[in-house]
Design a protein around this motif. Structure first.
Motif, PDB file in Angstrom:
ATOM      1  N   HIS A   7     -35.942 -77.717  54.013  1.00 31.65           N
ATOM      2  CA  HIS A   7     -35.964 -79.152  54.314  1.00 31.65           C
ATOM      3  C   HIS A   7     -36.212 -79.965  53.046  1.00 31.65           C
ATOM      4  O   HIS A   7     -35.553 -80.985  52.819  1.00 31.65           O
ATOM      5  CB  HIS A   7     -37.041 -79.445  55.357  1.00 31.65           C
ATOM      6  CG  HIS A   7     -36.848 -78.735  56.656  1.00 31.65           C
ATOM      7  ND1 HIS A   7     -35.796 -79.010  57.499  1.00 31.65           N
ATOM      8  CD2 HIS A   7     -37.553 -77.733  57.242  1.00 31.65           C
ATOM      9  CE1 HIS A   7     -35.869 -78.225  58.565  1.00 31.65           C
ATOM     10  NE2 HIS A   7     -36.922 -77.446  58.438  1.00 31.65           N
ATOM     11  N   GLU A   8     -37.144 -79.523  52.242  1.00 30.04           N
ATOM     12  CA  GLU A   8     -37.437 -80.259  51.010  1.00 30.04           C
ATOM     13  C   GLU A   8     -36.344 -80.062  49.975  1.00 30.04           C
ATOM     14  O   GLU A   8     -36.084 -80.964  49.170  1.00 30.04           O
ATOM     15  CB  GLU A   8     -38.795 -79.812  50.469  1.00 30.04           C
ATOM     16  CG  GLU A   8     -39.951 -80.172  51.395  1.00 30.04           C
ATOM     17  CD  GLU A   8     -41.297 -79.757  50.845  1.00 30.04           C
ATOM     18  OE1 GLU A   8     -41.321 -79.030  49.825  1.00 30.04           O
ATOM     19  OE2 GLU A   8     -42.325 -80.148  51.434  1.00 30.04           O
ATOM     20  N   GLN A   9     -35.689 -78.921  49.969  1.00 32.53           N
ATOM     21  CA  GLN A   9     -34.600 -78.695  49.025  1.00 32.53           C
ATOM     22  C   GLN A   9     -33.421 -79.617  49.286  1.00 32.53           C
ATOM     23  O   GLN A   9     -32.678 -79.953  48.359  1.00 32.53           O
ATOM     24  CB  GLN A   9     -34.144 -77.234  49.107  1.00 32.53           C
ATOM     25  CG  GLN A   9     -35.186 -76.227  48.616  1.00 32.53           C
ATOM     26  CD  GLN A   9     -34.785 -74.805  48.911  1.00 32.53           C
ATOM     27  OE1 GLN A   9     -33.794 -74.547  49.602  1.00 32.53           O
ATOM     28  NE2 GLN A   9     -35.566 -73.844  48.398  1.00 32.53           N
ATOM     29  N   ARG A  10     -33.252 -80.053  50.523  1.00 31.41           N
ATOM     30  CA  ARG A  10     -32.101 -80.891  50.877  1.00 31.41           C
ATOM     31  C   ARG A  10     -32.335 -82.372  50.622  1.00 31.41           C
ATOM     32  O   ARG A  10     -31.413 -83.171  50.747  1.00 31.41           O
ATOM     33  CB  ARG A  10     -31.768 -80.672  52.348  1.00 31.41           C
ATOM     34  CG  ARG A  10     -31.278 -79.256  52.646  1.00 31.41           C
ATOM     35  CD  ARG A  10     -31.253 -78.983  54.138  1.00 31.41           C
ATOM     36  NE  ARG A  10     -30.363 -79.878  54.848  1.00 31.41           N
ATOM     37  CZ  ARG A  10     -30.259 -79.938  56.180  1.00 31.41           C
ATOM     38  NH1 ARG A  10     -31.033 -79.150  56.913  1.00 31.41           N
ATOM     39  NH2 ARG A  10     -29.425 -80.769  56.755  1.00 31.41           N
ATOM     40  N   VAL A  11     -33.551 -82.768  50.266  1.00 29.81           N
ATOM     41  CA  VAL A  11     -33.838 -84.185  50.024  1.00 29.81           C
ATOM     42  C   VAL A  11     -33.154 -84.625  48.732  1.00 29.81           C
ATOM     43  O   VAL A  11     -33.330 -84.019  47.674  1.00 29.81           O
ATOM     44  CB  VAL A  11     -35.361 -84.432  49.944  1.00 29.81           C
ATOM     45  CG1 VAL A  11     -35.652 -85.864  49.508  1.00 29.81           C
ATOM     46  CG2 VAL A  11     -36.024 -84.146  51.286  1.00 29.81           C
ATOM     47  N   ARG A  12     -32.376 -85.708  48.803  1.00 33.83           N
ATOM     48  CA  ARG A  12     -31.656 -86.229  47.627  1.00 33.83           C
ATOM     49  C   ARG A  12     -32.228 -87.557  47.137  1.00 33.83           C
ATOM     50  O   ARG A  12     -32.184 -87.846  45.943  1.00 33.83           O
ATOM     51  CB  ARG A  12     -30.171 -86.403  47.964  1.00 33.83           C
ATOM     52  CG  ARG A  12     -29.413 -85.095  48.135  1.00 33.83           C
ATOM     53  CD  ARG A  12     -27.970 -85.336  48.510  1.00 33.83           C
ATOM     54  NE  ARG A  12     -27.278 -86.207  47.570  1.00 33.83           N
ATOM     55  CZ  ARG A  12     -26.031 -86.659  47.735  1.00 33.83           C
ATOM     56  NH1 ARG A  12     -25.355 -86.313  48.825  1.00 33.83           N
ATOM     57  NH2 ARG A  12     -25.470 -87.441  46.841  1.00 33.83           N
ATOM     58  N   ALA A  13     -32.699 -88.381  48.055  1.00 34.51           N
ATOM     59  CA  ALA A  13     -33.274 -89.678  47.681  1.00 34.51           C
ATOM     60  C   ALA A  13     -34.724 -89.708  48.132  1.00 34.51           C
ATOM     61  O   ALA A  13     -35.040 -89.335  49.268  1.00 34.51           O
ATOM     62  CB  ALA A  13     -32.493 -90.818  48.318  1.00 34.51           C
ATOM     63  N   LEU A  14     -35.610 -90.153  47.231  1.00 34.67           N
ATOM     64  CA  LEU A  14     -37.038 -90.106  47.549  1.00 34.67           C
ATOM     65  C   LEU A  14     -37.760 -91.306  46.955  1.00 34.67           C
ATOM     66  O   LEU A  14     -37.568 -91.650  45.791  1.00 34.67           O
ATOM     67  CB  LEU A  14     -37.659 -88.813  47.002  1.00 34.67           C
ATOM     68  CG  LEU A  14     -39.107 -88.541  47.403  1.00 34.67           C
ATOM     69  CD1 LEU A  14     -39.168 -88.106  48.871  1.00 34.67           C
ATOM     70  CD2 LEU A  14     -39.718 -87.470  46.505  1.00 34.67           C
ATOM     71  N   ALA A  15     -38.597 -91.930  47.784  1.00 39.08           N
ATOM     72  CA  ALA A  15     -39.503 -92.982  47.314  1.00 39.08           C
ATOM     73  C   ALA A  15     -40.923 -92.436  47.370  1.00 39.08           C
ATOM     74  O   ALA A  15     -41.342 -91.914  48.404  1.00 39.08           O
ATOM     75  CB  ALA A  15     -39.379 -94.230  48.179  1.00 39.08           C
ATOM     76  N   GLY A  60     -38.030 -89.851  52.285  1.00 44.07           N
ATOM     77  CA  GLY A  60     -36.810 -89.379  51.643  1.00 44.07           C
ATOM     78  C   GLY A  60     -35.650 -89.245  52.604  1.00 44.07           C
ATOM     79  O   GLY A  60     -35.807 -89.229  53.828  1.00 44.07           O
ATOM     80  N   TYR A  61     -34.455 -89.120  52.013  1.00 44.51           N
ATOM     81  CA  TYR A  61     -33.215 -88.955  52.757  1.00 44.51           C
ATOM     82  C   TYR A  61     -32.461 -87.744  52.226  1.00 44.51           C
ATOM     83  O   TYR A  61     -32.599 -87.368  51.060  1.00 44.51           O
ATOM     84  CB  TYR A  61     -32.324 -90.199  52.627  1.00 44.51           C
ATOM     85  CG  TYR A  61     -32.929 -91.456  53.221  1.00 44.51           C
ATOM     86  CD1 TYR A  61     -32.765 -91.766  54.562  1.00 44.51           C
ATOM     87  CD2 TYR A  61     -33.656 -92.347  52.416  1.00 44.51           C
ATOM     88  CE1 TYR A  61     -33.301 -92.926  55.107  1.00 44.51           C
ATOM     89  CE2 TYR A  61     -34.207 -93.501  52.954  1.00 44.51           C
ATOM     90  CZ  TYR A  61     -34.028 -93.782  54.304  1.00 44.51           C
ATOM     91  OH  TYR A  61     -34.561 -94.922  54.833  1.00 44.51           O
ATOM     92  N   ARG A  62     -31.633 -87.165  53.088  1.00 49.83           N
ATOM     93  CA  ARG A  62     -30.802 -86.028  52.681  1.00 49.83           C
ATOM     94  C   ARG A  62     -29.481 -86.488  52.079  1.00 49.83           C
ATOM     95  O   ARG A  62     -28.616 -85.672  51.769  1.00 49.83           O
ATOM     96  CB  ARG A  62     -30.524 -85.130  53.889  1.00 49.83           C
ATOM     97  CG  ARG A  62     -31.778 -84.497  54.473  1.00 49.83           C
ATOM     98  CD  ARG A  62     -31.471 -83.813  55.797  1.00 49.83           C
ATOM     99  NE  ARG A  62     -32.697 -83.342  56.443  1.00 49.83           N
ATOM    100  CZ  ARG A  62     -32.790 -83.000  57.718  1.00 49.83           C
ATOM    101  NH1 ARG A  62     -31.713 -83.067  58.504  1.00 49.83           N
ATOM    102  NH2 ARG A  62     -33.928 -82.590  58.222  1.00 49.83           N
ATOM    103  N   HIS A  63     -29.322 -87.780  51.933  1.00 49.85           N
ATOM    104  CA  HIS A  63     -28.129 -88.348  51.318  1.00 49.85           C
ATOM    105  C   HIS A  63     -28.562 -89.365  50.273  1.00 49.85           C
ATOM    106  O   HIS A  63     -29.722 -89.789  50.237  1.00 49.85           O
ATOM    107  CB  HIS A  63     -27.244 -89.020  52.382  1.00 49.85           C
ATOM    108  CG  HIS A  63     -27.988 -90.038  53.215  1.00 49.85           C
ATOM    109  ND1 HIS A  63     -28.262 -91.315  52.778  1.00 49.85           N
ATOM    110  CD2 HIS A  63     -28.548 -89.942  54.456  1.00 49.85           C
ATOM    111  CE1 HIS A  63     -28.936 -91.973  53.713  1.00 49.85           C
ATOM    112  NE2 HIS A  63     -29.126 -91.154  54.744  1.00 49.85           N
ATOM    113  N   ALA A  64     -27.645 -89.745  49.416  1.00 51.59           N
ATOM    114  CA  ALA A  64     -27.960 -90.748  48.400  1.00 51.59           C
ATOM    115  C   ALA A  64     -28.338 -92.068  49.078  1.00 51.59           C
ATOM    116  O   ALA A  64     -27.766 -92.435  50.112  1.00 51.59           O
ATOM    117  CB  ALA A  64     -26.767 -90.947  47.466  1.00 51.59           C
ATOM    118  N   HIS A  65     -29.288 -92.762  48.487  1.00 56.36           N
ATOM    119  CA  HIS A  65     -29.771 -94.005  49.101  1.00 56.36           C
ATOM    120  C   HIS A  65     -30.183 -94.973  48.001  1.00 56.36           C
ATOM    121  O   HIS A  65     -30.999 -94.638  47.129  1.00 56.36           O
ATOM    122  CB  HIS A  65     -30.965 -93.711  50.011  1.00 56.36           C
ATOM    123  CG  HIS A  65     -31.549 -94.937  50.655  1.00 56.36           C
ATOM    124  ND1 HIS A  65     -31.006 -95.506  51.787  1.00 56.36           N
ATOM    125  CD2 HIS A  65     -32.632 -95.698  50.323  1.00 56.36           C
ATOM    126  CE1 HIS A  65     -31.728 -96.561  52.124  1.00 56.36           C
ATOM    127  NE2 HIS A  65     -32.714 -96.701  51.250  1.00 56.36           N
TER     128      HIS A  65
END
Length: 715
Positions: free
Chosen positions: A274-282, A298-303
């Motif tokens: 789950h954490e490996q798939r995070v791409r965007a994070l605040a 965080g999101y699994r896609h660009a944000h």
């Protein structure tokens, strides 16, 4: 789809062409616009601007406000499209055209030529064909369109949807309100995780606070299903090492937020896929004078983290940090007060062959101060049982100190001369002396004290200004149970130099007596008799006379909240000797399976029906899992069987803070325990203790014969 003189047809095909195609293909000769070849260049340019814009835009032409709009606007009017194209707006919108903020505004702009910017308004929109109506927020601008001669040809409307921003601002207000009611760090964690997942629709959210030299955190991920029982249980905390590569650690220690729009922000510290798939994070710091922590979403896609969103997240983090600091202070004060209070109460109650005893103590609403309620039960030298419940007025350390002195003195006096008048007279002198020493004549203490003779169930008791106990009588010859207040001669509160008389009541097999403090029955704005009547009614309607069950029912018998402490003590004259067994469960992943095997063996030896055995084992396994998981310490499972019911309790001694990671990963899923108990048991409850807490449940066993003399009363 446009007729020569009839405007836009109302027929809707399964696949509606884009608005631009409809406009370009339509025959406009029969409308006020006329054929496309004759359109004024300024009007034609405006129509092309509308059709090519990604923003919701509409052009209303002429005095009838003939509608031309783009795809984005079509999404807003939903099922009105495509029939609305080329028709007068008043016909399209009907009565809605005259609603504030729509037709009147457009007509005013057309008549005066002055542009108008609407403040944010809430509208009902239907997105897409067959979509559901929903409330959305928009800011709209209206301006006139002039033809090449300078005359006003129509009105151009541009709508900017602000639904997401508005709802997030609203949710920030809701967050503030929810955090105001969060008393513990566990409460704050639940509120924060719910806010992040609901308001920002995130795939990953972590709330972390400092814990010694490291951090402990709670995580929520997309797809994690939580039922009502999960939300009522303490959240599962895990420990995070003080690794500077972790974004939450970096934000917490530096005090600076960070925003990653696209990348692998958790790659160096990811613990699962789950954490490996995070791409965007605040990553937002939580910094106060006494707390260090972080909140990450965080999101699994660009944000793209837009400025407005960053500002909103920073504001939320400020609120969360302040709430977490308040909660931590409350927990420290609350824990100290509870420890002081409960250290003065008996940790274990006496055990008798045919009498069962239970007690419960709940702090007041604020839970932040020690109180003066107390209970006690102890063996006398002649084999009788002394039992007492009292109340020292006040909610502070002084009240708790007086309570401790009164309780200790009562024990000493009762062990010398247990007669109720003698004990109350001695306590009266003590309280008077304490008041004189402190030069405070306002020490107010009430007590109900009794002596139980196990040989015949007779209780001799006296009251010093205290509410009378409730006596629950078992049903005779299959009849319904009854309950009533015990007729104890009234006496003056302690310290006033009173004289006390005794009364007697006899507990027959199956009967239970319940002593209680005034916090059980008193409510602001309600008569005391109403509370007493409610308590008597609840006692009579209880499924059984089990003392633990009655204690739990008593604390909720009267509706409404109380700011007073609550203490109850119940003694039951059992129908027959019970059988009991206890198991200490180690805080290991194999603990629940050991409990299941142990209970299966015991309950089958006791010849219980298979449905009862299966339900009891399932509930006990889940409660043991929850106790080990959330407390991180061994749990004690106790089973008690008598002629009418099976009672199971699971006690822990932990702080419900630190959880060993191996246990979290290996044990069965959490959160089902309370739901299972509600469904499978006849009654259940939770009891606080001096250290930790106890969850118990009771299952009635109809038709079971009483244990014979050959049965051992305990195993």
């Amino acid at each position: 789809m446009v007729g020569g003189a009839g405007g836009v047809s109302a027929s809707v095909t399964p696949a509606v062409p884009a608005a631009a195609a409809l406009v370009h293909d339509a025959d406009w000769a029969g409308t006020s616009l006329g054929g496309r070849a004759g359109w004024d260049p300024a009007v034609a340019a405006t129509v092309e601007l509308v059709l090519g814009s990604p923003m919701p835009m509409a052009y209303s032409h002429g005095e009838t406000f003939l509608l031309i709009y783009n795809d984005a606007y079509a999404d807003l009017i939903g099922s009105l499209h495509p029939a609305a194209l080329g028709r007068p707006a008043a016909e399209v919108f009907g009565e809605l055209w005259r609603a504030p903020g729509l037709g009147g505004v457009i007509e005013e702009v057309y008549r005066t030529g002055r542009p108008y910017l609407e403040a944010e308004t809430q509208l009902t929109v239907v997105r897409g064909a067959g979509g559901r109506p929903e409330q959305a927020f928009f800011t709209r601008g209206h301006s006139v369109v002039r033809d090449t001669r300078g005359a006003i040809a129509g009105v151009l409307t541009v709508a900017a949807e602000t639904t997401q921003v508005t709802r997030r601002l609203q949710s920030l207000g809701e967050l503030t309100a929810q955090l105001a009611g969060a008393l513990t760090v566990d409460d704050v964690a639940r509120v924060v995780l719910g806010y992040a997942t609901t308001s920002f629709d995130v795939d990953h959210c972590v709330f972390a606070v400092d814990d010694g030299g490291a951090f402990r955190y709670v995580r929520r991920i997309r797809g994690e299903m939580l039922d009502e029982a999960d939300e009522r249980l303490p959240p599962v905390w895990k420990r995070a090492p003080n690794d500077p590569r972790a974004p939450l650690v970096a934000a917490a220690t530096s005090g600076r937020p960070s925003f990653v729009s696209d990348g692998e922000p958790l790659r160096a510290v990811a613990t699962d896929r789950h954490e490996q798939r995070v791409r965007a994070l605040a990553s937002l710091p939580l910094r106060t004078p006494s707390l260090t922590g972080a909140l990450t979403i965080g999101y699994r896609h660009a944000h793209r983290w837009l400025p407005a969103e960053r500002a909103l997240l920073n504001a939320a983090a400020q609120l969360v940090g302040q709430a977490a600091e308040r909660a931590r202070r409350f927990e420290a004060q609350h824990g100290t007060a509870q420890l002081l209070q409960r250290s003065m109460l008996p940790e274990h109650l006496p055990e008798l062959d045919t009498f069962r005893i239970a007690a419960r103590y709940d702090v007041g609403v604020d839970g932040n101060a020690a109180g003066g309620d107390f209970y006690d039960a102890f063996h006398l030298s002649d084999g009788r049982l002394a039992m007492v419940l009292g109340d020292v007025a006040g909610h502070d350390v002084r009240a708790a100190a007086v309570m401790g002195q009164v309780r200790a003195a009562l024990r000493a006096m009762a062990l010398t001369d247990p007669a109720p008048p003698s004990v109350l007279a001695g306590l009266d002198r003590l309280v008077g002396s304490l008041g004189a020493e402190s030069r405070n004549e306002e020490i107010f203490v009430t007590v109900v004290y009794g002596v139980l003779d196990p040989a015949d169930g007779t209780i001799t008791m006296a009251s010093a200004g205290h509410p009378p106990p409730v006596l629950r009588r078992a049903g005779v010859a299959g009849g319904a149970p009854t309950a009533e207040l015990v007729k104890v001669p009234p006496g003056a509160p302690l310290g006033l130099g009173g004289r006390w008389q005794t009364g007697q009541v006899r507990l027959e097999p199956g009967d239970t007596i319940l002593m209680f403090s005034d916090g059980v029955v008193e409510r602001r704005g309600r008569a005391l008799n109403d509370g007493l009547d409610a308590l008597v009614t609840v006692a009579a309607s209880a499924a059984s006379g089990d003392p633990r069950n009655l204690c739990a029912l008593a604390t909720t018998a009267v509706p409404g909240a109380t700011d007073d402490d609550v203490a109850v003590l119940a003694v039951e004259h059992a129908l027959a000797m019970s059988r009991s067994a206890t198991m200490l469960v180690p805080a290991e992943p194999t603990g629940p399976s050991r409990v299941r095997q142990w209970m299966s063996t015991r309950l089958r030896e006791w010849h219980l029906p298979e449905p009862v055995i299966g339900a009891a084992i399932l509930c006990t396994s889940e409660l043991t899992t929850n106790a080990l998981l959330h407390a991180g310490t061994p749990a004690q499972v106790h089973i008690d069987l008598n002629a009418e019911r099976l009672l199971v309790s699971v006690a822990d001694t932990g702080t419900r803070g630190t959880v060993i990671r191996a246990h979290t990963d290996t044990m069965s899923s959490r959160g089902r325990g309370l739901g299972l108990i509600e469904e499978l048991s006849d009654s259940w409850g939770t009891d606080p203790s001096v250290r930790g807490s106890t969850v118990w449940f009771e299952m009635l066993v109809p038709g079971r014969s009483a244990p014979t003399a050959a049965d051992s009363p305990a195993d």
